[in-house]
Design an enzyme around this catalytic site. Sequence first.
Site, mmCIF file in Angstrom:
data_model
loop_
_atom_site.group_PDB
_atom_site.id
_atom_site.type_symbol
_atom_site.label_atom_id
_atom_site.label_comp_id
_atom_site.label_asym_id
_atom_site.label_seq_id
_atom_site.Cartn_x
_atom_site.Cartn_y
_atom_site.Cartn_z
ATOM 1 C CD GLU A 181 -74.525 1.275 -63.528
ATOM 2 O OE1 GLU A 181 -74.573 0.405 -64.420
ATOM 3 O OE2 GLU A 181 -73.905 2.326 -63.675
ATOM 4 C CG ASN B 224 -70.775 3.869 -64.830
ATOM 5 O OD1 ASN B 224 -71.162 3.072 -65.653
ATOM 6 N ND2 ASN B 224 -71.014 3.704 -63.544
ATOM 7 C CG ASP C 135 -74.257 6.120 -64.666
ATOM 8 O OD1 ASP C 135 -73.360 5.323 -64.945
ATOM 9 O OD2 ASP C 135 -75.431 5.980 -65.051
#
Lengths: 317, 631, 182
Positions: free
Chosen positions: B230, B314, B356
């Site tokens: 992220e 991800n 994700d």
Amino acid sequence: MDGRVVQSVLSPAAAEAAHIAWLYWLMFGVTSAVFVAVIGAVALALWRSHGARDVDRARSDQRMTVAVAVASAATVLILAVLLGASIVTGRAVQPADADNMVTIRLTGYQWWWDVEYDAVVPADRIRTANELHLPEGRTARLLLDSGDVIHSFWPPNLAGKIDLIPGRRNVLHLTPTRRGLFRAQCAEFCGVQHAHMAMDITVESVDEFAAWLTRQRSAPPAPTTSVAQQGRAIVEKGACALCHRVAGTAAGGRTGPDLSHVASRRTIGAGTLPNDRASLAAWIDNPHEFKPGNRMPPSTLAPDDRDAVVAYLETLQ
Amino acid sequence: MCLPLVDGANGSRGPNMTLLWIAAATLSAAVLSSAACSDRPGASSEAPSSSARSLNGALTWPEADAADDGPWVMAAKNYRSTRYSGLDEINLQNVSRLRVAWTFSTGVVAGHEAAPLVIGSTMYLVSPFPNLVFALDLSQPGAPMKWRYDPRPLSAAKGVACCDAVNRGAAYWNNLIIFNTLDNRTIALDAATGVPRWETPLGDISLGESMTMAPLVVKEKVLVGNSGGEFGVRGWLAGLDAATGRLLWRAYSTGPDSDVLIGPSFRPFYPSDRGKDLGVSTWPADAWKIGGGGAWGWLSYDPQLNLVYYGTANPGPWNPDQRPGDNKWTSGVFARNPDTGEAHWFYQWSPHDLFDHDGVNENILLELNASGTTRPVLVRPERNGYMYVLDRRTGEVLSATPFAHITSSHGVDLTTGRLIVNPQKTPVRGRVVRDICPSAPGAKDWQPASFSPRTGWLYVPHNNLCMDFESVDVSYIAGTPYVGANVVYRPGPGGHQGNLTAWDPVAARAVWSINERYPAWSGTVATAGDLVFYGTMEGWFKAVNARTGEIVWQFKTGSGIIGQPVSYRGPDGHQYIAVFSGVGGWPGAVVVNDLDTRDATAAAGWGLTMAPLQRETRRGGTLYVFTVEGS
Amino acid sequence: MARPIGLITSLACTGAVCLVTFSCEREARRFPAPGQVGPRVEAVRLTSLSAGGSRPTGRERSPFQENAYGISEGKRLFSAFNCNGCHANGGGGIGPALMDAAWIYGHGPDQIFTSIVQGRPDGMPSFAERLTDEQVWQLVAYIQSLSAQTTRDAAAGRTDDLAPMPPDLRLERLSPRQTGHR
């Protein structure tokens, strides 16, 4: 700014624009003829009204009925012809899949254009801003989107206008038939700098286009002079990187135009200023002097640092 | 919860501890019991899945090397990642007398996801940030502290930990306790004294990197990976010399083949994974440098094939429009040679991941016996909602069966190996796409499942969540989040958010399932006493009859449980169950950080569903150790 | 009849003047210019306790406190600079909630300003030399609007595509306190 840039519906340079121009000329011709006919009829009526004193009412009524009927029929016929022509033109400019299309994602922002060329291999995609390069004879498929408010893309020489609507993707096909440098313009009021939201469109040969794509795909060369190197460090470590991207560097912003090959563009500020050293420096100092209310803040760079940034930007060919 | 049904064949097989292998249910039994079970989570999937198929044969676990079930030396118990304990002193007969033996507070109040380790008469604990390490003397009453180590990680590292500053545990090798700090250091401590033996810095928080995973030691090498999908990191798995900490190799999850350690021995099963430098060409220019694909999950190891298996996380950002292409080698599983790091095969669970769906979950290594031949397989409860069975020699998908409610895809094409995505649920920039199931935390997140050879079933703690997803443009600004999505999670069909499901991987069906109000975010442990232990986010620690799914014992701890329970034999010869109680993790961040749940997008989407948890539990950080009273 | 008409006229004029006066700031649209924007933030105190007794707080206000355009720009920058990655749409996540009443490092505009510029040791990155003062003040005004500390009628437009929370205009006005912890 440049006398060679053309922005005119009457000088079509794409198959779609030619259809629109044909419709324009047809409508212009027909309506001109109607105008002449109507003026002629009025003149005739004025002239005749002096001569005819003894009127056979019945015969006159009959003639009047015939005249009105003929005029109505002619009007309907003319409108039907124009309607038919509009439909034909509308169909002709409809997006239809063609071979070997160039797919381009065009996103409108206040007040600039983000341009992304699709490619089969994702790594071959390129991003640029405020310019389109199109190959002559190949259909370009434009996927239009907006990042904020409604904009409208209008390249008069190449196609009709089409809106860019947030959350909805519109599609425009155009097939350039003539080389040249053309201008597109936002055609939907989108805020204070709506008027300064223009775009260059270069139609070039297939080979020139391929060469341009290749140049855009490669990351710009690392700066060689010390002043340009200093400029790169300022771009990466300072405020620029938060909004702008330069390929191959730590600058990864998407809020503002991609600067990877900014020096190869003709203008800055979406057609606001010519892309030269003085304009770049003045723009960085205070963009609001030229485009009040745009989203780039005035810089706080010292003049030397600002010159270094300009020197670096000029290496981004 | 569905009523369990145990067929006679399974029951009569009974425990055979000397052989330690048990056949799973036959297909006919599967049909029988599935008819009796109306609340199977898999049954609710709308999507017809051509890949959902049962297998011929039976799963086995032939080794006797786990015979010593006294210690718990790695987070996943063994290289096969079964989290199965052969201890049966605590069993269905006496579990009702299970009581707290002692507790220990780490003094840290954040999400405690770690598995305690027990080696000899010492227990080793790693806390979440600031990653304190404790050694507790189990031979003394109350398990007093032998030593404590504070690695003093940078507090700024908390700003790049996406989902609470957790740590998933330590590893043990040759009198060394090896663990990762949130600020990207791998540290080895002398297990007897707590004195650091070596320390290797491996990443940079200013690039968004952090480390939260539990290392695995294989053949004198420590394998560690980074987190930060992220934050636009470039994911990697590294091999360190366990004796010195020297970096031996680092295999990136994106970029040119030379960086990914793809060489001549790389033979992926599916053609889509073959080609030169796919880690570059399946990304827009430069995007692979910030493309995520960390290795923050679980590692398994097969000594026969000498391959280590781990998932890649991800791709970043979440907004898929900013990274057209398959985004190799993210959201997939690598088989690598642990000596050199060389890749042997790769399979991508979610090419061009849209939601994700990190591919980092545990890979449970089992053997499939069919008509006299044994096929080594890898069983994977994957975040995208499918239970995969792969041939772990080649990476071929043998079956992929939905174990949760799925609307985002229509199954897995077993010819190409590719996930068949549902175009109606594909994110479009600036548009809210609703009712995407499973959600971003997936049908199952990091919380590890266990496998009991006595039943042949997996015990899978997982989520029942759907989401609304809006992708938005995002700039890459080093050290800040690189996400580009507004998301809100909602409970899936049935209104509950979590499940503990017993899954028969051969018959490819759920046997029983327990609904939990909140996501089942803790690990599980299965024991020879036919018990499965897990915890809930409200704080209940539960023991379940492994065959029927009946809750046979439960205890309310001080805080929500997201830790990994373990089972060990203490120096007194008795069996103990240990688990951390300390709510946190991604959903628990709502409690840990006292988020304002009027914003449904708080904690990247948990604001809506986790709001009631703020009134049910508070932060904590206590280890609970249970044993049978009077033992 | 002349006097009531005169009265009405003068009342209407007064009303119009009031309307213009009080809506001026909300509607003002100042284009950025080089140089100082907003108050100079110096010697910001992160605590309300002062050695030698209390001192007047003298908290500076954001120049966009009552300005609709400035607050909406703050909202745009909040996602452009990835603030929403940690603070979500105000509810928080990796970082603390910004729409509630509990503030770790203080809720004064100058304190928020310095938190953005200096960063904070528990994970808040420093944006020093990355943002202009004007951008920071716009962010400050938007952040304050999340807990209805700014003029309510100047609050930014609702995020209505995902509708993650009540419209900004309906947010409850809280009494912010410096709690010093999460």
